[in-house]
Write an enzyme that holds these catalytic residues in place. Structure first.
Site, PDB file in Angstrom:
ATOM      1  CB  SER A 218      -0.953  -0.045   1.202  1.00 31.16           C
ATOM      2  OG  SER A 218      -2.009   0.866   1.051  1.00 31.16           O
ATOM      3  CG  ASP A 404      -6.196  -3.929  -3.986  1.00 34.54           C
ATOM      4  OD1 ASP A 404      -7.207  -3.481  -3.419  1.00 34.54           O
ATOM      5  OD2 ASP A 404      -5.102  -3.331  -4.009  1.00 34.54           O
TER       6      ASP A 404
END
Length: 482
Positions: A218, A404
Site C-alpha cells: 500500500s 484488489d
C-alpha cells in the site's frame, strides 16, 4: 497543511468502519492532494552527489537490551512454538523522546544464516502489526480475539522477520514531544526508520552483516523505496553504518499518483463495478497528470464511488464483515479462510493488558491506524527512486493481488510502463500445486508479478502463493513456469 485522519471511526452500532484501513487512507491522501490549491512540496533530492550532505544519525548504547525485549510467550499462543520472538522500543531521537516499536520473529530453522527482512504496512499511518498478525506473521488471531493459531505459510519460515510501526504516533510507537506528530511525512518517516535500523542492528549485532531486504504494501510503496534509497545513499559515506541491503518487494503499492488513480477507475469499470457512462465521464473530465481537480471530474468520480455499493474494495470478491460481535468460543481458525472481521479481532487482541505486557509496551490504546499524525510531505511519484535503486543493483519486485480494487494491478502496470524498461522475460503464468499462481513479466532490473485470487493484503487471502512469491524473491529466481 493537511490533516490526514488515519484511524478507525467509532460508529453507533458496528464500532469500526470499513472505510478506515490502510488503502482508504492512501486514497484520501490522493484526493485531498488534488483538491488543494498549492501542492505539497517534494523533498527528496535524487542525486548521488547529495550523499556528502548527510550527517551521522543518532546512535545509543544497545548492549544487553535484546534480552530484555525477548517474549516468553504471547497470550493465547498455541503449543509447540519453536522460534524466538522479541519486541520493544528503539529510541530514534533522545531529545524529543521519540521511540519506534518493533516486533521481531526469528526463523524456526537456520535463523543464523537466513536473511533479515523488514516489513512495513502503509496508510500513511497504519500499523505493521496488521502484517504481523493478519497477513504474514507466525500467528493469526482466532475469532475470540484472545487466542492464536499457527500460520503454516509465515514468511518467517524462510527469513527472520522484523515488523516496524512507523512513524511515531502509529500503533505503539510514540513521542514525548507531541508536536512531532504534526511533522509526519515521507522525509521524516524514512529518516527515523533508518535511525531505527542503525540502533536495532547494534541491539542485535549478529544481523549486522546479514543480507537485508525491505518489504511492504500500500503506502509502503513510498516507505520501502525511500528507506532503501536512504540506506544505499548512507552506505556510500565513509564511517557510516553499512546495511547489507539487497532489494525491495512492494505489494499493491502506491508508486505514482497519476497512474494510481487512472488505474483504479479503469479497474473498476473493467470489473463491472462502474457503468459505461460513469467511466466515459471520468475519461472525459479527469486529467490525472496534473495536481488539480475540477467540478465535473469530482462529480464523475463521486458517481463512481456511489456505484460500487457495499463492497470490500480490498478484495472485490470477498465477504464483508456482517457481524463484528466475536465468538466467545476458541474454535481454531483456518489459514485458508480469511476472517472478514479481522480488524475488530486485531484491535481486541492488541488492546489486551496481558498482550501489551508480553509485548513490552506501555499501556496504550492501540489502533489499526493513527488518528494523531499530520502528513506534511509526500512524493507525487516514486519512479525516480525505483530507477535509482535499479541503477544501484538492488532487486526490485512489484507484486499485486489481482482482485484488489483499491491499488489494483492496472495501477502497477501503468506505473511500470512509464519507466520504459526493456523486457527480459515475456509475460507468462507461474504455478503452484499445478495451478496458476499468478502472472509475471520481467524487465531489466524489475519484476512485475501478480498473485491470482489475492486482495490488497496478499498474504491474508493467498498465504501459500504469497510465501512462494516471497521465497522466490529472496532467492532471486522466478517462480515455476509449469
Amino acid at each position: 497543511m493537511i490533516k490526514v485522519i488515519t484511524t478507525f471511526c467509532l460508529l453507533a452500532l458496528f464500532g469500526l468502519s470499513n472505510a478506515d484501513i490502510q488503502a482508504n487512507k492512501l486514497f484520501e491522501l490522493l484526493k485531498l492532494k488534488r483538491s488543494i490549491n498549492s501542492p505539497i512540496p517534494n523533498t527528496w533530492v535524487m542525486s548521488k552527489e547529495t550523499t556528502k550532505e548527510y550527517s551521522p544519525v543518532y546512535s545509543a548504547q544497545q548492549d544487553g537490551l535484546a534480552e530484555g525485549d525477548k517474549i516468553d510467550a504471547l497470550p493465547g499462543q498455541p503449543a509447540g512454538v519453536n522460534f524466538n520472538q522479541y519486541s520493544g522500543y528503539v529510541t530514534v531521537n533522545q531529545t524529543a523522546g521519540r521511540a519506534l516499536f518493533y516486533y521481531f520473529v526469528e526463523s524456526p530453522t537456520d535463523s543464523s544464516t537466513k536473511p533479515l527482512v523488514l516489513w512495513l504496512n502503509g496508510g500513511p499511518g497504519c500499523s505493521s502489526m496488521i502484517g504481523a498478525m493478519s497477513e504474514l506473521g507466525p500467528f493469526r488471531i482466532n475469532s475470540d480475539g484472545k487466542t492464536l493459531f499457527m500460520n503454516d505459510y509465515a514468511w518467517s519460515n524462510v527469513a527472520n522477520m522484523l515488523f516496524l510501526e512507523s512513524p511515531a504516533g502509529v500503533g505503539f510507537s510514540y513521542s514525548n514531544t507531541t508536536s512531532d506528530y504534526d511533522h509526519s511525512g515521507d522525509k521524516n518517516t524514512a529518516a527515523d526508520a533508518y535511525t531505527f535500523l542503525v540502533n536495532w542492528l547494534e541491539r542485535f549485532p549478529q544481523y549486522k552483516n546479514r543480507d537485508f531486504y525491505i518489504t511492504g504494501e500500500s503506502y509502503a510503496g513510498h516507505y520501502v523505496p525511500q528507506l532503501a534509497y536512504t540506506i544505499v545513499s548512507y552506505n556510500k559515506i565513509t564511517n557510516q553504518t553499512i546495511i547489507n541491503i539487497k532489494g525491495i518487494a512492494i505489494g499493491n503499492a502506491l508508486i505514482d499518483d497519476e497512474t494510481s488513480l487512472e488505474g483504479m477507475y479503469d479497474y473498476w469499470w473493467s470489473h463491472a463495478i462502474n457503468s459505461d457512462a460513469t467511466h466515459k465521464a471520468i475519461l472525459k473530465y479527469c486529467n490525472f497528470s496534473n495536481d488539480s481537480s475540477s467540478e465535473l471530474c469530482d462529480k464523475s468520480t463521486d458517481k463512481a464511488w456511489d456505484e460500487w455499493g457495499d463492497l470490500d474494495l480490498y478484495n472485490i470478491y470477498a465477504p464483508i464483515c456482517l457481524n463484528p460481535q466475536r465468538n466467545a468460543s476458541t474454535t481454531t481458525g483456518s489459514i485458508n479462510v480469511f476472517d472478514p472481521c479481522w480488524q475488530y479481532i486485531l484491535v481486541d487482541y492488541l488492546n489486551s493488558s496481558p498482550v501489551q505486557k508480553a509485548l513490552n509496551v506501555k499501556p496504550t490504546s492501540w489502533g489499526v491506524c493513527s488518528d494523531v499524525i499530520t502528513w506534511n510531505d509526500w512524493e507525487t511519484t516514486i519512479l525516480p527512486i525505483i530507477k535509482y535503486l535499479i541503477s544501484n543493483d538492488q532487486r526490485v519486485w512489484v507484486y499485486s493481488g489481482d482482485i484488489d480494487g483499491r491499488v489494483p494491478v492496472t495501477s502497477s502496470r501503468y506505473a511500470i510502463n512509464t519507466l520504459n524498461l526493456p523486457i527480459e522475460t515475456a509475460w507468462r503464468p507461474w504455478y503452484l500445486n499445478k495451478e496458476v499462481g499468478g502472472y509475471l513479466e520481467g524487465y531489466k532490473g524489475l519484476l512485475l508479478i501478480t498473485v491470482r485470487g489475492a486482495g490488497h493484503t496478499v498474504p491474508s487471502y493467498q498465504p501459500q502463493r504469497a510465501l512462494t512469491l516471497f521465497s522466490s524473491f529472496l532467492g532471486g529466481m522466478l517462480p515455476p513456469s509449469s
